[in-house]
Write a protein that holds these residues in place. Sequence first.
Motif, PDB file in Angstrom:
ATOM      1  N   VAL A 298       1.067  -1.335  -0.265  1.00 10.74           N
ATOM      2  CA  VAL A 298       0.241  -0.688   0.229  1.00 10.74           C
ATOM      3  C   VAL A 298       1.066   1.319   0.016  1.00 10.74           C
ATOM      4  O   VAL A 298       0.897   2.092  -0.733  1.00 10.74           O
ATOM      5  N   ALA A 299       1.825   1.240   0.552  1.00 12.57           N
ATOM      6  CA  ALA A 299       2.802   2.364   0.732  1.00 12.57           C
ATOM      7  C   ALA A 299       3.023   2.352  -0.200  1.00 12.57           C
ATOM      8  O   ALA A 299       3.434   3.577  -0.806  1.00 12.57           O
ATOM      9  N   ASP A 300       3.997   1.433  -1.347  1.00 14.92           N
ATOM     10  CA  ASP A 300       4.418   1.748  -2.417  1.00 14.92           C
ATOM     11  C   ASP A 300       3.897   2.864  -3.483  1.00 14.92           C
ATOM     12  O   ASP A 300       4.081   3.272  -4.202  1.00 14.92           O
ATOM     13  N   HIS A 301       2.504   1.477  -3.200  1.00  9.83           N
ATOM     14  CA  HIS A 301       1.530   2.399  -4.453  1.00  9.83           C
ATOM     15  C   HIS A 301       1.448   3.880  -4.521  1.00  9.83           C
ATOM     16  O   HIS A 301       1.176   4.439  -5.151  1.00  9.83           O
ATOM     17  N   ALA A 302       0.898   4.066  -2.901  1.00  6.49           N
ATOM     18  CA  ALA A 302       1.344   5.848  -2.406  1.00  6.49           C
ATOM     19  C   ALA A 302       2.020   6.454  -2.475  1.00  6.49           C
ATOM     20  O   ALA A 302       1.936   7.334  -3.734  1.00  6.49           O
ATOM     21  N   LEU A 303       2.855   5.961  -2.861  1.00  5.30           N
ATOM     22  CA  LEU A 303       4.646   7.129  -2.823  1.00  5.30           C
ATOM     23  C   LEU A 303       4.190   6.221  -4.961  1.00  5.30           C
ATOM     24  O   LEU A 303       4.546   7.759  -5.345  1.00  5.30           O
ATOM     25  N   ARG A 304       4.146   5.474  -5.169  1.00  5.37           N
ATOM     26  CA  ARG A 304       4.190   5.681  -7.128  1.00  5.37           C
ATOM     27  C   ARG A 304       2.910   6.530  -7.974  1.00  5.37           C
ATOM     28  O   ARG A 304       3.800   7.575  -8.192  1.00  5.37           O
ATOM     29  N   ARG A 305       2.098   6.507  -7.034  1.00  4.25           N
ATOM     30  CA  ARG A 305       0.435   7.141  -7.498  1.00  4.25           C
ATOM     31  C   ARG A 305       1.200   8.728  -7.062  1.00  4.25           C
ATOM     32  O   ARG A 305       0.528   9.729  -8.088  1.00  4.25           O
ATOM     33  N   LEU A 306       1.809   8.998  -5.850  1.00  2.58           N
ATOM     34  CA  LEU A 306       1.549  10.542  -5.219  1.00  2.58           C
ATOM     35  C   LEU A 306       2.764  11.400  -6.264  1.00  2.58           C
ATOM     36  O   LEU A 306       2.388  12.729  -6.397  1.00  2.58           O
ATOM     37  N   ARG A 307       4.368  10.423  -6.048  1.00  8.11           N
ATOM     38  CA  ARG A 307       4.380  11.106  -7.933  1.00  8.11           C
ATOM     39  C   ARG A 307       4.650  11.632  -9.188  1.00  8.11           C
ATOM     40  O   ARG A 307       5.004  12.660  -9.520  1.00  8.11           O
ATOM     41  N   GLU A 308       3.297  11.246  -9.279  1.00  9.12           N
ATOM     42  CA  GLU A 308       2.464  11.342 -10.525  1.00  9.12           C
ATOM     43  C   GLU A 308       1.877  12.601 -10.274  1.00  9.12           C
ATOM     44  O   GLU A 308       1.603  13.577 -11.166  1.00  9.12           O
ATOM     45  N   ILE A 309       1.423  12.842  -8.904  1.00  8.42           N
ATOM     46  CA  ILE A 309       0.867  14.856  -9.118  1.00  8.42           C
ATOM     47  C   ILE A 309       1.457  15.268  -9.195  1.00  8.42           C
ATOM     48  O   ILE A 309       2.988  15.888  -8.069  1.00  8.42           O
TER      49      ILE A 309
ATOM     50  N   THR B 295      -5.986  -0.723   1.379  1.00  9.77           N
ATOM     51  CA  THR B 295      -5.346  -1.575   0.327  1.00  9.77           C
ATOM     52  C   THR B 295      -5.092   0.125  -0.822  1.00  9.77           C
ATOM     53  O   THR B 295      -5.565   0.673  -0.729  1.00  9.77           O
ATOM     54  N   GLU B 296      -5.057  -1.010  -1.627  1.00 16.37           N
ATOM     55  CA  GLU B 296      -4.454  -0.001  -3.258  1.00 16.37           C
ATOM     56  C   GLU B 296      -5.238   0.466  -3.134  1.00 16.37           C
ATOM     57  O   GLU B 296      -5.281   2.058  -3.626  1.00 16.37           O
ATOM     58  N   ASN B 297      -6.981   0.012  -3.767  1.00 23.23           N
ATOM     59  CA  ASN B 297      -7.677   0.321  -3.944  1.00 23.23           C
ATOM     60  C   ASN B 297      -7.877   2.562  -3.059  1.00 23.23           C
ATOM     61  O   ASN B 297      -8.724   3.171  -3.350  1.00 23.23           O
ATOM     62  N   GLU B 298      -7.898   2.298  -2.029  1.00 27.25           N
ATOM     63  CA  GLU B 298      -8.120   3.402  -1.335  1.00 27.25           C
ATOM     64  C   GLU B 298      -6.394   4.043  -0.622  1.00 27.25           C
ATOM     65  O   GLU B 298      -7.454   5.240  -1.014  1.00 27.25           O
ATOM     66  N   VAL B 299      -5.933   3.868  -2.041  1.00 24.64           N
ATOM     67  CA  VAL B 299      -5.016   4.367  -1.999  1.00 24.64           C
ATOM     68  C   VAL B 299      -5.344   5.343  -2.979  1.00 24.64           C
ATOM     69  O   VAL B 299      -5.226   6.570  -3.757  1.00 24.64           O
ATOM     70  N   ASP B 300      -6.102   4.830  -4.480  1.00 24.53           N
ATOM     71  CA  ASP B 300      -6.857   5.573  -5.297  1.00 24.53           C
ATOM     72  C   ASP B 300      -8.017   6.436  -5.236  1.00 24.53           C
ATOM     73  O   ASP B 300      -7.511   7.467  -6.180  1.00 24.53           O
TER      74      ASP B 300
END
Lengths: 156, 420
Positions: B321-332, B400-405
């Motif tokens: 979940v944390a890795d997914h969050a870091l990856r998605r945050l970097r896209e902003i 979950t990763e879905n919650e990160v999204d």
Amino acid sequence: MNSLLSLYQDIILDHNRSPRNFGSLKHATHEAQGFNPLCGDKVHVYVEVEGNRIREIAFEGSGCAISTASSSLMTESLKGKTLDEALSFFESLRHFLTQPPDTPPPAGLDLGKLAALGGVRQYPTRVKCATLGWHTLQAALKPSGLPVTTEHDSHA
Amino acid sequence: MAIPLFSPKNPVSLAGRIRVLRDDFPVLREQIHGKPLVYFDNAATTQKPRPVIRVMSEYFEKQNANVHRGVHFLSELSTTLYEEARKTVADFLHASSPAEIIFTRGTTESINLIAQVLGQSLIQPGDEIILSELEHHSNIVPWQLLCERTGAQLRVIPILENGDLDYEAGMRLFGPKTRILALAHVSNALGTVNPLTSWIRRAHECGALVLIDGAQAIPHLPVDVADLDCDFYVFSGHKLYGPTGIGVLYGKSSWLERLPPWQGGGDMITSVTFQKTLYAAPPQRFEAGTPPIAQAIGIAEAIRYLKSVGYTDIQDQENRVADHALRRLREIPRIRLIGEPRERAAIVSFVLEGIHPHDVGTVLDQQGVAVRAGHHCAMPLMEHYRVPATVRASFAFYNTENEVDIMIEALEKAVELFGR
């Protein structure tokens, strides 16, 4: 999104992006620092009083959109007002902001642009953001020697 | 060869297991402002699983009595449950005996207890207490108070720009005057996992005592106090899927036996006359008054629950979940991550350029996403990064990763709202 749009009205975003009277005052006769312990917002309010009137007023610090816009709107609306007018206006504004969301402003009270702050009434924790600059002004004008916080402002 | 159903090697099965485990947490089914709750404020407090809620209500409904005093059935039962809880905590931490476990109100009280009793017994003017720039206020202020009382001095291990401790600069602070090292295991604001072994060894070489603030570590990683060789380890029940109002102070028995009491009252004495009171041995010496009995039973159940989930799956899920969050945050585009530590425990701190964290927090809340926006009781750290506050998303294994999204979409809304 609707209640967010009523919280973050254009006028709030405008004053957040380009706060008016932002900075210190060289000839301030009164000043105070305010602090919101919840989020770390800090504001420093400077007032130059001449006779019984606010001749100049400015602020600086860092805060959220609501706190920055409210301080900015405060400086705009109070320039030229007497000290009594300024303090009693704050009392009315604070009363207005701590009422349930749909309560209209009391008859005879012209909030002007400050009516835009009414959106915080749906966000009880944000009322403190809207009153931080004002509490600080009050402390500058009536110093108690205590640091200013906004811990007492919320819906009853 | 068949892959076991719940093997961490099998990401699909882990996701399935998490779905099942989420059902243990009733609050996760709540709607906030008409949206499903996405709870990313786990570093502030975690949600409670049904078994913890159940043992506590059962205690109040069927077992409630005071401990260590009555001869009646329920008092003996309560005493047994309370002391079994202490044993559960001792085993969990690999303490050498339950007498090394003191129940307190929380991490803050555990640290204050130690700072108080060391101040009475051990600290002299000119002594030095080392802590780090990463500390929570609760691991700063009690030591400052101790310094004010005793004339001791604080020394602060600085951090590097990525949020790791500055090893070189920090090691130079130790010397013959060092009496105490008080260090976070995991930073509550950045998620940095501190490599404790070398710091603890260095402190002990100087003859100093070591207190580790484990409030943010214990929900994420196994802790073995014998292996760490720290003198004190502290944490709170409520960050560990247990109740509020209870914390743990582990102390090596060799130290606890030498330290004076901090609060006086019932339960902490062997005999009282108006001339002289004899104090009980640890742990009772440090537990004056009626202790948090239901909460002790609750924390023990939380530990059993955590063990049944297992740190392997907890870490696998939280890292995903944390890795997914870091990856998605970097896209902003306008994001700035605060702290990029070498080793991170399920906490991500960031700011959105031009939007105050408090405003970001309100926008996320409207989408049902609970994060912390503020200084995280780590104002010296905020000063270091020259930000007044950050947005902090802190994860638990039930996220979950879905919650990160969902959080990312809400952040995009914030950018849109403030960019108009």
